[in-house]
Design a protein around this motif. Structure first.
Motif, short mmCIF file in Angstrom:
data_model
loop_
_atom_site.label_atom_id
_atom_site.label_comp_id
_atom_site.label_asym_id
_atom_site.label_seq_id
_atom_site.Cartn_x
_atom_site.Cartn_y
_atom_site.Cartn_z
N SER A 13 0.83 -1.20 0.00
CA SER A 13 0.00 0.00 0.00
C SER A 13 0.87 1.25 0.00
N GLY A 40 -7.04 -5.18 -3.10
CA GLY A 40 -7.22 -3.74 -2.98
C GLY A 40 -7.65 -3.07 -4.27
N CYS A 265 -1.49 -1.39 10.41
CA CYS A 265 -2.85 -1.93 10.36
C CYS A 265 -3.48 -1.95 11.75
N ASP A 307 -5.16 -4.78 5.93
CA ASP A 307 -6.01 -3.66 5.55
C ASP A 307 -6.82 -3.22 6.77
#
Length: 346
Positions: A13, A40, A265, A307
């Motif tokens: 990410s 994602g 996270c 996530d």
């Protein structure tokens, strides 16, 4: 430097990664590839990899490197970092995943392993294995293997190493008494007292050993805002927030980017669930949330999800399933407030 995530159903990410920043500071150009199959970007992209592992993912990485080199000085070379080496699927602890990704066929846990007696299936899997490209490897290779790794079995990596050596490829092998998992996640207040900790191996088998280690860790980190350190043969990423310290620990061969993604996270999940009030008092009142979040992120140290939005949703679903008699007063009160609010809005 090309950073290729493992998984393969994972992603890299846009979070702040200490390791990436360090490489950039050392004058490396970083190329981070989220190939087809990465999460994602929608289910359709994830499904692109089913039955095509080691094809579409490799093609995407190769295409990304090729395009990048078109805009790079010829004098700058490419270094490829591969997080996971999984070139055979028979002995992995996730055979259902292996068949889904490589052959796009279902797997029955009662009888599924009998399918590996099918020579045509074995041939098919080998054709999708990185070992089939052994004769094309020309660059030096560094392998880091964990003896207790069930996700990428040690024997598989060792065989790969032997093949590289047989082909006279410059190769180094580092073996660790570790697995494919994290060692620990923990949370302590700014006095150094543990609020919650989960140990996933036997590195610190007694409470006294755990307390001694946590005291040493706190003394090393309580003055910093957050960073990555090495302590007692462990890689540790941590974050300081108000009157709390968050830690994620792994063995020395664990990638600090992955550890940091778990830490990020956990913190962002709690921040969302606690409405940005991540402080000792609030955290102690909501220990059930922390425990559920940690369980959703890691299972016996194996990273399941990084996530924070998905973790938040899953924790809420699990909270909704708790019987009324097992809920805390605050949970019952909060649910009552929500019900009253929605009844007034109707």
């Amino acid at each position: 430097m090309v950073l290729v995530h493992g998984g393969p159903n994972s992603n890299v990410s846009m979070n702040y990664y200490i390791g990436v920043i360090a490489y950039v500071a050392l004058d490396f150009d970083m190329l981070i590839v989220n190939y087809r199959g990465s999460i994602g970007f929608g289910l359709a992209l994830v499904d692109k990899l089913l039955g095509n592992v080691s094809k579409t993912d490799v093609q995407d990485c190769h295409e990304a490197i090729h395009r990048c080199l078109q805009h790079t000085e010829p004098s700058r070379s490419v270094i490829l970092i591969v997080m996971d080496l999984l070139h055979t699927y028979i002995t992995s602890d996730i055979p259902d995943w292996a068949l889904a990704q490589s052959a796009n066929v279902p797997f029955d846990f009662e009888t599924g392993r009998n399918r590996f007696s099918d020579t045509s299936l074995i041939t098919y899997l080998i054709e999708r294995s990185s070992i089939r490209l052994m004769d094309q490897i020309k660059t030096p290779v560094l392998l880091q293997l964990g003896k207790k790794d069930k996700r990428v079995p040690f024997s598989v990596g060792l065989r790969y190493y032997e093949c590289l050596k047989a082909n006279k490829i410059p190769t180094k092998l580092y073996v660790y008494d570790s697995n494919h998992a994290l060692s620990e996640t923990s949370c302590a207040n700014n006095d150094g007292n543990r609020i919650l900790a989960k140990y996933y191996n036997q590195s610190f088998s007694t409470v006294k050993e755990q307390k001694d280690f946590e005291k040493s860790l706190f003394n090393k980190t309580h003055k910093g805002a957050g960073d990555v350190i090495l302590l007692d043969n462990l890689t540790i990423v941590y974050r300081n927030n108000v009157d709390l310290l968050f830690y994620v620990l792994g063995s020395t061969n664990e990638n600090e980017l992955m550890l940091n993604s778990v830490l990020t996270c956990l913190f962002e999940s709690l921040s969302t669930m606690l409405r940005k009030t991540v402080e000792k008092k609030v955290l102690c009142e909501n220990l059930d949330l922390i425990m559920l979040a940690v369980d959703e992120i890691c299972d016996e140290g194996i990273i399941l999800e990084s996530d924070p939005m998905l973790i938040t949703q899953r924790v809420q679903l699990r909270l909704d399933d708790i019987p009324l008699g097992e809920q805390t007063v605050s949970q019952v009160f909060n649910q009552a407030k929500e019900q009253i609010k929605w009844s007034l809005l109707k």
